[in-house]
Design an enzyme around this catalytic site. Sequence first.
Site, PDB file in Angstrom:
ATOM      1  N   GLN A  79      13.802  40.266  74.910  1.00  0.00           N
ATOM      2  CA  GLN A  79      13.111  41.171  74.006  1.00  0.00           C
ATOM      3  C   GLN A  79      13.069  42.559  74.630  1.00  0.00           C
ATOM      4  OE1 GLN A  79      12.095  38.113  74.856  1.00  0.00           O
ATOM      5  NE2 GLN A  79      10.981  37.112  73.193  1.00  0.00           N
ATOM      6  N   ASP A 139      14.537  42.352  68.874  1.00  0.00           N
ATOM      7  CA  ASP A 139      13.203  42.906  68.586  1.00  0.00           C
ATOM      8  C   ASP A 139      13.184  44.437  68.587  1.00  0.00           C
ATOM      9  OD1 ASP A 139      12.549  40.229  68.711  1.00  0.00           O
ATOM     10  OD2 ASP A 139      10.964  40.441  70.197  1.00  0.00           O
ATOM     11  N   ASP A 157      16.128  39.134  65.210  1.00  0.00           N
ATOM     12  CA  ASP A 157      14.702  39.408  64.950  1.00  0.00           C
ATOM     13  C   ASP A 157      14.378  40.895  65.085  1.00  0.00           C
ATOM     14  OD1 ASP A 157      14.557  36.630  64.841  1.00  0.00           O
ATOM     15  OD2 ASP A 157      13.660  36.423  66.835  1.00  0.00           O
ATOM     16  N   ARG A 184      14.121  35.129  59.217  1.00  0.00           N
ATOM     17  CA  ARG A 184      13.617  33.787  59.523  1.00  0.00           C
ATOM     18  C   ARG A 184      12.121  33.934  59.785  1.00  0.00           C
ATOM     19  NH1 ARG A 184      14.973  31.813  65.658  1.00  0.00           N
ATOM     20  NH2 ARG A 184      14.537  33.760  66.757  1.00  0.00           N
ATOM     21  N   TRP A 231       8.951  33.946  61.638  1.00  0.00           N
ATOM     22  CA  TRP A 231       8.236  33.856  62.915  1.00  0.00           C
ATOM     23  C   TRP A 231       6.877  33.216  62.635  1.00  0.00           C
ATOM     24  CZ3 TRP A 231       5.752  38.581  65.819  1.00  0.00           C
ATOM     25  CH2 TRP A 231       5.258  38.139  67.063  1.00  0.00           C
TER      26      TRP A 231
END
Length: 325
Positions: free
Chosen positions: A135, A158, A179, A242, A244
């Site tokens: 991340q 991220d 993400d 998706r 989290w």
Amino acid sequence: MYLLLSFISLLGLGLAAVRNQAPAGALVVGARGQYKTIQAAVNAINPSSTASHTIFIESGTYNEQVIIPALSGKLTVLGQTSDTTSYHSNSVTIRHSLALQQTSDDEHTATLRTRAVGSAFYNLNIVNGYGPGGQALAVSAFATEQGFYGCGFYGWQDTLMAETGNQIYARCYIEGAIDFIFGQYARAWFDSCDIRVKAANAAITANGRDSASNPSYYVINRASVAAASGSSAVANETYLGRPWGDYARVVYQYCDLSDIINSAGWRVWQPKDTRTKDVFFGEYDNSGVGSEGQRAHFVQKLGGPQSISGILGGNYANWVDTSYL
Ligand SMILES: *[C@@H]1O[C@H](CO)[C@@H](O)[C@H](O)[C@H]1NC(C)=O
């Protein structure tokens, strides 16, 4: 010159508008400015002052992490550019390369961290240069009424954290591999952004809404979604999101979805931890090869679009720069 500039601004965004000088009273960052770093200019603002402040950043690359605390007055941060109307001509880059492995909290990795309510950011490229392997955020936005206009967010995992309150991202570039639009509580409206995917098997959004009472809601309006240049994203291997959080809530509407989007559109969190029972993943009037095919059973084809006032509140025009919509 001043007449010419005001004439151009009257014409609105249809014409490239130059911003190469600081407005009167601005804190100026750069070789010719009072401040050599952006953080020094931020630190010069008294957090308890209710006055409005503007920071103007001269063209250049600033290798620093910028941490903006809660402020009592409105903050506007302007990047020098030859075209204010989009990110394409941005000439200010803020670059830092921290990843979660090197710190205690993913939020702490962000190149720009902001907790200033009512802040607005224009024409900044914000880069986390860490790359694959953890991340590593470009921005963490932890306050309401925050706006990003003509900004570029560059990262891998991220990239953009829309965490708290009502937020807008307009005419921005957002890239990542997994993400890369995420956060837990924010209601965020993404308008006319270019979303670019860096690698195969990406999920673009990872909304963290965790209960029916959590206000979070992401709407991606009029975006273009495609592979980043030089990326390894391949046809039919990218997902719009998706979950989290179990109650993740995301809508894509009026978007152009390239062939990188899988026919299922969206995917589960993990095969053994699907989290899809209570999600709201919606689509309305998208186009492109990526909008076609058999969607996953937990995806809704909506009967109409979401409205910006429905997401950001009826008073959104009080703080959103509507000239970017
Ligand atoms: C995309 O992949 C899915 C399996 O993930 C497959 O069912 C579908 O036919 C593929 N679509 C295209 C256009 O290749």
